[in-house]
Structures are given as C-alpha cells and as structure tokens.
Design a protein around this motif. Sequence first.
Motif, PDB file in Angstrom:
ATOM      1  N   GLY A 103       0.801  -1.220   0.000  1.00  0.00           N
ATOM      2  CA  GLY A 103       0.000   0.000   0.000  1.00  0.00           C
ATOM      3  C   GLY A 103       0.830   1.263   0.000  1.00  0.00           C
ATOM      4  O   GLY A 103       0.451   2.267   0.625  1.00  0.00           O
ATOM      5  N   LEU A 104       1.952   1.258  -0.719  1.00  0.00           N
ATOM      6  CA  LEU A 104       2.869   2.395  -0.699  1.00  0.00           C
ATOM      7  C   LEU A 104       2.448   3.488  -1.680  1.00  0.00           C
ATOM      8  O   LEU A 104       1.796   3.213  -2.686  1.00  0.00           O
ATOM      9  N   ARG A 105       2.850   4.699  -1.378  1.00  0.00           N
ATOM     10  CA  ARG A 105       2.598   5.851  -2.236  1.00  0.00           C
ATOM     11  C   ARG A 105       3.748   6.830  -2.057  1.00  0.00           C
ATOM     12  O   ARG A 105       4.783   6.469  -1.499  1.00  0.00           O
ATOM     13  N   ASP A 106       3.598   8.061  -2.556  1.00  0.00           N
ATOM     14  CA  ASP A 106       4.665   9.048  -2.392  1.00  0.00           C
ATOM     15  C   ASP A 106       4.986   9.208  -0.909  1.00  0.00           C
ATOM     16  O   ASP A 106       4.067   9.366  -0.086  1.00  0.00           O
ATOM     17  N   PRO A 107       6.268   9.180  -0.541  1.00  0.00           N
ATOM     18  CA  PRO A 107       6.615   9.223   0.889  1.00  0.00           C
ATOM     19  C   PRO A 107       6.077  10.440   1.622  1.00  0.00           C
ATOM     20  O   PRO A 107       5.655  10.340   2.783  1.00  0.00           O
ATOM     21  N   GLN A 108       6.067  11.607   0.938  1.00  0.00           N
ATOM     22  CA  GLN A 108       5.632  12.828   1.642  1.00  0.00           C
ATOM     23  C   GLN A 108       4.139  12.848   1.957  1.00  0.00           C
ATOM     24  O   GLN A 108       3.663  13.726   2.680  1.00  0.00           O
ATOM     25  N   SER A 109       3.384  11.865   1.441  1.00  0.00           N
ATOM     26  CA  SER A 109       1.952  11.815   1.732  1.00  0.00           C
ATOM     27  C   SER A 109       1.660  11.092   3.050  1.00  0.00           C
ATOM     28  O   SER A 109       0.522  11.099   3.516  1.00  0.00           O
ATOM     29  N   PHE A 110       2.672  10.475   3.643  1.00  0.00           N
ATOM     30  CA  PHE A 110       2.486   9.805   4.934  1.00  0.00           C
ATOM     31  C   PHE A 110       2.672  10.799   6.074  1.00  0.00           C
ATOM     32  O   PHE A 110       3.537  11.684   6.016  1.00  0.00           O
ATOM     33  N   ALA A 111       1.896  10.623   7.128  1.00  0.00           N
ATOM     34  CA  ALA A 111       1.934  11.563   8.255  1.00  0.00           C
ATOM     35  C   ALA A 111       3.281  11.570   8.969  1.00  0.00           C
ATOM     36  O   ALA A 111       3.686  12.602   9.511  1.00  0.00           O
ATOM     37  N   VAL A 112       3.985  10.436   8.990  1.00  0.00           N
ATOM     38  CA  VAL A 112       5.262  10.377   9.715  1.00  0.00           C
ATOM     39  C   VAL A 112       6.428  10.919   8.889  1.00  0.00           C
ATOM     40  O   VAL A 112       7.557  10.953   9.362  1.00  0.00           O
ATOM     41  N   MET A 159       4.624   3.372   8.694  1.00  0.00           N
ATOM     42  CA  MET A 159       4.091   4.541   7.971  1.00  0.00           C
ATOM     43  C   MET A 159       2.567   4.553   7.991  1.00  0.00           C
ATOM     44  O   MET A 159       1.941   5.609   8.171  1.00  0.00           O
ATOM     45  N   HIS A 160       1.955   3.395   7.809  1.00  0.00           N
ATOM     46  CA  HIS A 160       0.489   3.339   7.790  1.00  0.00           C
ATOM     47  C   HIS A 160      -0.106   3.601   9.173  1.00  0.00           C
ATOM     48  O   HIS A 160      -1.110   4.320   9.291  1.00  0.00           O
ATOM     49  N   VAL A 161       0.488   3.023  10.213  1.00  0.00           N
ATOM     50  CA  VAL A 161      -0.021   3.272  11.566  1.00  0.00           C
ATOM     51  C   VAL A 161       0.028   4.769  11.881  1.00  0.00           C
ATOM     52  O   VAL A 161      -0.880   5.314  12.525  1.00  0.00           O
ATOM     53  N   ASN A 166      -7.255  -1.925   8.646  1.00  0.00           N
ATOM     54  CA  ASN A 166      -7.418  -3.180   7.904  1.00  0.00           C
ATOM     55  C   ASN A 166      -6.197  -3.463   7.029  1.00  0.00           C
ATOM     56  O   ASN A 166      -5.781  -4.624   6.880  1.00  0.00           O
ATOM     57  N   LEU A 167      -5.616  -2.412   6.449  1.00  0.00           N
ATOM     58  CA  LEU A 167      -4.432  -2.588   5.603  1.00  0.00           C
ATOM     59  C   LEU A 167      -3.244  -3.050   6.439  1.00  0.00           C
ATOM     60  O   LEU A 167      -2.530  -3.987   6.056  1.00  0.00           O
ATOM     61  N   VAL A 168      -3.034  -2.410   7.589  1.00  0.00           N
ATOM     62  CA  VAL A 168      -1.924  -2.803   8.463  1.00  0.00           C
ATOM     63  C   VAL A 168      -2.105  -4.233   8.946  1.00  0.00           C
ATOM     64  O   VAL A 168      -1.161  -5.035   8.970  1.00  0.00           O
ATOM     65  N   ALA A 169      -3.334  -4.568   9.316  1.00  0.00           N
ATOM     66  CA  ALA A 169      -3.621  -5.923   9.789  1.00  0.00           C
ATOM     67  C   ALA A 169      -3.338  -6.952   8.695  1.00  0.00           C
ATOM     68  O   ALA A 169      -2.822  -8.043   8.974  1.00  0.00           O
ATOM     69  N   LYS A 170      -3.661  -6.600   7.465  1.00  0.00           N
ATOM     70  CA  LYS A 170      -3.399  -7.503   6.343  1.00  0.00           C
ATOM     71  C   LYS A 170      -1.898  -7.675   6.125  1.00  0.00           C
ATOM     72  O   LYS A 170      -1.415  -8.793   5.921  1.00  0.00           O
ATOM     73  N   ILE A 171      -1.154  -6.571   6.168  1.00  0.00           N
ATOM     74  CA  ILE A 171       0.298  -6.626   5.952  1.00  0.00           C
ATOM     75  C   ILE A 171       0.973  -7.466   7.027  1.00  0.00           C
ATOM     76  O   ILE A 171       1.866  -8.270   6.745  1.00  0.00           O
ATOM     77  N   LEU A 172       0.540  -7.295   8.275  1.00  0.00           N
ATOM     78  CA  LEU A 172       1.183  -7.974   9.399  1.00  0.00           C
ATOM     79  C   LEU A 172       0.509  -9.296   9.765  1.00  0.00           C
ATOM     80  O   LEU A 172       0.944  -9.955  10.721  1.00  0.00           O
ATOM     81  N   THR A 208      -2.426  -9.888  11.159  1.00  0.00           N
ATOM     82  CA  THR A 208      -2.947  -9.826  12.520  1.00  0.00           C
ATOM     83  C   THR A 208      -4.427  -9.460  12.489  1.00  0.00           C
ATOM     84  O   THR A 208      -5.010  -9.197  11.428  1.00  0.00           O
ATOM     85  N   ASP A 209      -5.046  -9.419  13.649  1.00  0.00           N
ATOM     86  CA  ASP A 209      -6.483  -9.146  13.776  1.00  0.00           C
ATOM     87  C   ASP A 209      -6.704  -7.633  13.836  1.00  0.00           C
ATOM     88  O   ASP A 209      -6.177  -6.966  14.728  1.00  0.00           O
ATOM     89  N   PRO A 210      -7.471  -7.052  12.905  1.00  0.00           N
ATOM     90  CA  PRO A 210      -7.697  -5.596  12.926  1.00  0.00           C
ATOM     91  C   PRO A 210      -8.387  -5.118  14.205  1.00  0.00           C
ATOM     92  O   PRO A 210      -8.133  -4.011  14.671  1.00  0.00           O
ATOM     93  N   ALA A 211      -9.231  -5.955  14.789  1.00  0.00           N
ATOM     94  CA  ALA A 211      -9.910  -5.560  16.028  1.00  0.00           C
ATOM     95  C   ALA A 211      -8.908  -5.424  17.167  1.00  0.00           C
ATOM     96  O   ALA A 211      -8.993  -4.477  17.978  1.00  0.00           O
ATOM     97  N   LEU A 212      -7.940  -6.330  17.240  1.00  0.00           N
ATOM     98  CA  LEU A 212      -6.910  -6.241  18.276  1.00  0.00           C
ATOM     99  C   LEU A 212      -6.023  -5.024  18.056  1.00  0.00           C
ATOM    100  O   LEU A 212      -5.608  -4.365  19.016  1.00  0.00           O
ATOM    101  N   LEU A 213      -5.743  -4.718  16.795  1.00  0.00           N
ATOM    102  CA  LEU A 213      -4.921  -3.551  16.489  1.00  0.00           C
ATOM    103  C   LEU A 213      -5.636  -2.267  16.889  1.00  0.00           C
ATOM    104  O   LEU A 213      -5.041  -1.370  17.489  1.00  0.00           O
ATOM    105  N   SER A 214      -6.913  -2.163  16.590  1.00  0.00           N
ATOM    106  CA  SER A 214      -7.703  -0.985  16.989  1.00  0.00           C
ATOM    107  C   SER A 214      -7.750  -0.848  18.503  1.00  0.00           C
ATOM    108  O   SER A 214      -7.607   0.253  19.051  1.00  0.00           O
ATOM    109  N   ALA A 215      -7.944  -1.975  19.185  1.00  0.00           N
ATOM    110  CA  ALA A 215      -8.014  -1.951  20.642  1.00  0.00           C
ATOM    111  C   ALA A 215      -6.695  -1.506  21.261  1.00  0.00           C
ATOM    112  O   ALA A 215      -6.674  -0.797  22.271  1.00  0.00           O
TER     113      ALA A 215
END
Length: 239
Positions: A103-112, A157-159, A179-185, A187-194
Amino acid sequence: EMVMNEQMNPLMRMKRVEQQIIDSSPITEAFGNAKTVKNDNSSRFGKFMELQFDDRGVINGAKIVNYMLEKSRIVSQSETERNYHIFYMLCVGSSPAEKAELGLRDPQSFAVINAKCPTIPGKDDVQDWHELKAAFSTCGVPQSEQADIMKVVASVMHVGDVKFKGDEAAEVANLDVINLVAKILSTDPALLSAALTKQRMSIAGSVVIKELPPAKAEYARDAMCKGMFNRLFDYIIRQ
C-alpha cells in the motif's frame, strides 16, 4: 565443497567476512541514518563494532552493538530534516508489485514523513535501495526475511496515518488503514484498533479495560510507531 575450500583458504574466508562488514554499512545507514539540519547522512544511534580474529590474526567475525536510537524522529521531524532513509527508499525504490502489496505511495503523503523535505540534493534513494538489497544478500539475509522487514517499515508509515474521532472514548476514524496494516502484518484488525484506543490495567488482581480519549490514542499511535521501528532496528543489528 565451498565450505571445505573456505576452511582450507583462510584468505577467502577473511575476504568474505570483510565484505560482509563493509556491506553492513548500507544496512545500518538505511535504518539508522537521516538528514538533519547540518548533515544529510547523520547517524542517529550509537554504534560499537567488535572485530573478532582467529589465532593467526585473520578476521573471522564481527559484532555490532547499538544503543539509543533517536525514536522521536520516527514520528516527527523539523522542516529541513527527514525521517530515516529507509522510509523514502522503500517508497520510491520498491517494485510495482511490492508497492501494491504494501500500500505504498509518495513518501511525503504519509503523516510520519516531513512533506517539506522529501528529497536530498545529490542523493538517489532508488540507487540506495538497490545497494541495500545487494548488501542484504551479501550478509546472508533471505528474500523472505527482507520482505518481512519491509512489511514492518511500511506498517509504521500506515499506523502513523491512523486518525481518531470521538470525545471521551476514541474510535478509529479510518478503519481502512487499520485493515491494511492488519493484512500486511497478518494480525487481527480488532486487536490492532483496541491496542490504540484502549488501555489495559491491572487493579487489585483484576484486569480493567479503560477507554482512551483521542489525545491519548494519538500518543498510543505514536508510541506504537516508535516501538515497532525501534524493535526492528534492534533485530537487524543483532543479525
């Protein structure tokens, strides 16, 4: 046969170890160096390298010990500074398939990433990416492990892009990012949100779950970014 030849030829073994030591530099620089106000390739961590020799004085190994990586840089940089080089290298140097998967894009578009300083004059992030991949191979890092490392970098970057809504109890406003981070890693998106919106406490032997307000959820998000990258950096150095 190759192992036997290297055992019979200390010079061959020494040259291989020397090359691995040399090629460790692009790796540590990619993950531990960044542009600062005064230096375009400033090391943002402490490093001690121990060289090991056999009884004939031939180099047969090396060990790197790192300490005090500058973690605040992972989520915030001044106007004329950049985040760690690897973030930019991954975004611009990876293949179209890797960009799509992560899910990558131009680096400057990421918040970090500091949008005001996406490039460094005279520095080619694409070339540095290919040099990094070659260095990984020389140091014996399998392709599968390289891919896992980049999954963590992309996830940081996504987090950092996660936003929150609500007043007293924070909720993730952009679940697509979770959901994207959970897919990459994987893991469970609900646990990540929590993990970002709730605090788990132990009181008098009982476990209590406390809802976090948006401001503290943002702090938890930044802490997750810093913790993920710092642990990844420690892992790479230990290898």
